[in-house]
Design an enzyme around this catalytic site. Structure first.
Site, mmCIF file in Angstrom:
data_model
loop_
_atom_site.group_PDB
_atom_site.id
_atom_site.type_symbol
_atom_site.label_atom_id
_atom_site.label_comp_id
_atom_site.label_asym_id
_atom_site.label_seq_id
_atom_site.Cartn_x
_atom_site.Cartn_y
_atom_site.Cartn_z
ATOM 1 N N ARG A 227 -58.979 57.852 0.060
ATOM 2 C CA ARG A 227 -59.648 58.343 1.285
ATOM 3 C C ARG A 227 -60.906 57.522 1.604
ATOM 4 N NH1 ARG A 227 -55.483 60.068 0.745
ATOM 5 N NH2 ARG A 227 -54.747 62.213 0.889
ATOM 6 N N SER B 165 -57.550 68.927 4.873
ATOM 7 C CA SER B 165 -58.327 69.063 3.628
ATOM 8 C C SER B 165 -59.794 68.784 3.923
ATOM 9 C CB SER B 165 -57.853 68.050 2.593
ATOM 10 O OG SER B 165 -56.486 68.211 2.377
ATOM 11 N N GLU C 101 -64.249 65.373 2.613
ATOM 12 C CA GLU C 101 -63.370 64.337 3.172
ATOM 13 C C GLU C 101 -63.610 64.213 4.683
ATOM 14 O OE1 GLU C 101 -59.155 64.519 2.013
ATOM 15 O OE2 GLU C 101 -58.641 63.989 4.062
#
Ligand SMILES: Cc1cc2nc3c(=O)[nH]c(=O)nc-3n(C[C@H](O)[C@H](O)[C@H](O)COP(=O)(O)OP(=O)(O)OC[C@H]3O[C@@H](n4cnc5c(N)ncnc54)[C@H](O)[C@@H]3O)c2cc1C
Length: 337
Positions: free
Chosen positions: A163, A237, A333
């Site tokens: 990520r 998420s 995130e």
């Protein structure tokens, strides 16, 4: 056309109401360069918006928002076994995946149904079900905000990680991604069903293992697990899955034999952030009109007219609680704006 004081509620999947000072949709590199000239004339640092599915707006955006709508789909290289496709940043990610499956081009099937646009996909090296875009990424073309010059980044130059990419780090807010190219297989596809749930879904439906069926399986799994932003505001998420040392892992394991973990190497273990959040009692917690989703603890949600700063405050509380209980620091995130 430039618009002043635009509300962005419909343009972010959290459904947060926030205004921006100026807003423009660009459809070409020339239009982008014009918009960059405008922002310079106003001494503003522009903000680039794709599908708004990885953002939490905690305040008004006091600048020019450039909505990247550059379209296009071009085969730039083709051999007997592979194809390289260059795609406009404004194309919808899932439509690209569906197009590739129709053509029987393999590589993106595990990434079916991820919201957002193609241009944002390298930003955080999007990933799901054992595949990340770095596995098929060839290059991207971006315009540097300061100089308006075009620059090409190959796979190594993007410094992809979990990520992560160079665009979230040293080049943060410095480039506008305009085209992204992917190298895909035309035959001898490398099917990835390492996530047990995909195998289960294929077996359950008696589906042969091929790219179209893997895509269908991923779509089914995602639809059963993740809240649809059209129904409940969210950005997927909210936290990354933390990587911890073997020593800390063994310590936690003594108290929690059911810990959900995935070994990275000899010394490091990735822990499911959703498991940590659930074990800490946050799953399904509702505070006013926002909270933690009741089926997916990793997803924070806006049930109605929540404010971004309240969701941010909830995420801080969760981070502090997990730190206290497990000695693990969760990282967000989602991009906080
Ligand atoms: C229900 C749901 C499920 C999700 N599942 C996943 C998943 O499985 N895996 C995963 O990785 N992500 C997932 N996400 C997160 C999100 O979909 C991805 O990160 C997606 O790539 C974001 O694309 P976007 O166009 O919406 O980006 P935006 O939210 O518009 O932007 C994200 C960031 O990228 C920047 N940006 C956007 N476009 C450009 C551009 N052209 N040039 C430069 N900067 C740009 C923005 O400034 C911002 O900082 C999920 C989100 C939701 C809502």
């Amino acid at each position: 056309m430039m618009v002043e004081n635009k509300n962005l509620k419909e343009l972010n999947t959290f459904g947060i109401s926030a205004n921006c000072k100026y807003f423009i949709e660009i459809n070409s590199i020339e239009e982008l360069q014009e918009a960059l000239k405008f922002s310079k004339s106003k001494k503003l640092s522009p903000f680039i918006l794709g599908g708004g599915s990885n953002l939490l707006l905690t305040q008004d955006i006091d600048t020019l928002v450039i909505h990247n709508n550059i379209k296009g789909f071009e085969v730039v290289e083709e051999s007997e076994n592979e194809v390289v496709v260059e795609v406009g940043a404004g194309e919808v990610w899932h439509e690209l995946v569906m197009h590739c499956i129709e053509k029987n081009w393999g590589g993106l099937e595990n990434l079916s149904l991820i919201p957002g646009r193609v241009g944002a996909s390298p930003m955080q090296n999007i990933g799901a079900y054992g595949v990340e875009i770095k596995d098929v990424f060839e290059y991207l073309k971006a315009v540097e905000i300061a100089t308006e010059n075009e620059k090409l980044f190959d796979n190594a130059a993007c410094e992809f990680g979990y990520r992560e990419s160079v665009f979230k780090n040293i080049y943060k807010n410095q480039f506008v991604i305009c085209k992204v190219a992917f190298r895909l297989t035309k035959n001898q596809h490398q099917l990835n069903t390492s996530y047990g749930a995909i195998e289960d879904e294929l077996n359950k439906n008696n589906w042969e293992k091929n790219i179209a069926n893997i895509s269908k399986a991923v779509i089914n799994i995602r639809q059963s697990k993740l809240p649809d932003p059209k129904e409940i505001g969210n950005a997927g998420s909210f936290f990354k899955n933390p990587v911890i040392s073997q020593a800390l892992y063994e310590n936690i394991l003594k108290q929690y034999p059911d810990i959900s973990a995935y070994r990275i190497d000899e010394n490091n273990v990735k822990i499911a952030a959703g498991w940590l959040i659930e074990k800490s009692g946050w799953k399904g917690k509702k505070i006013g009109n926002h909270g933690v989703h009741d089926r997916q603890a990793l997803v924070l949600v806006n049930y109605g007219n929540a404010e971004g700063k309240d969701i941010l405050a909830l995420s801080t509380q969760i981070i502090e609680d997990i730190q206290l209980k497990f000695g693990i620091k969760l990282e967000r995130e989602v991009n906080i704006i």
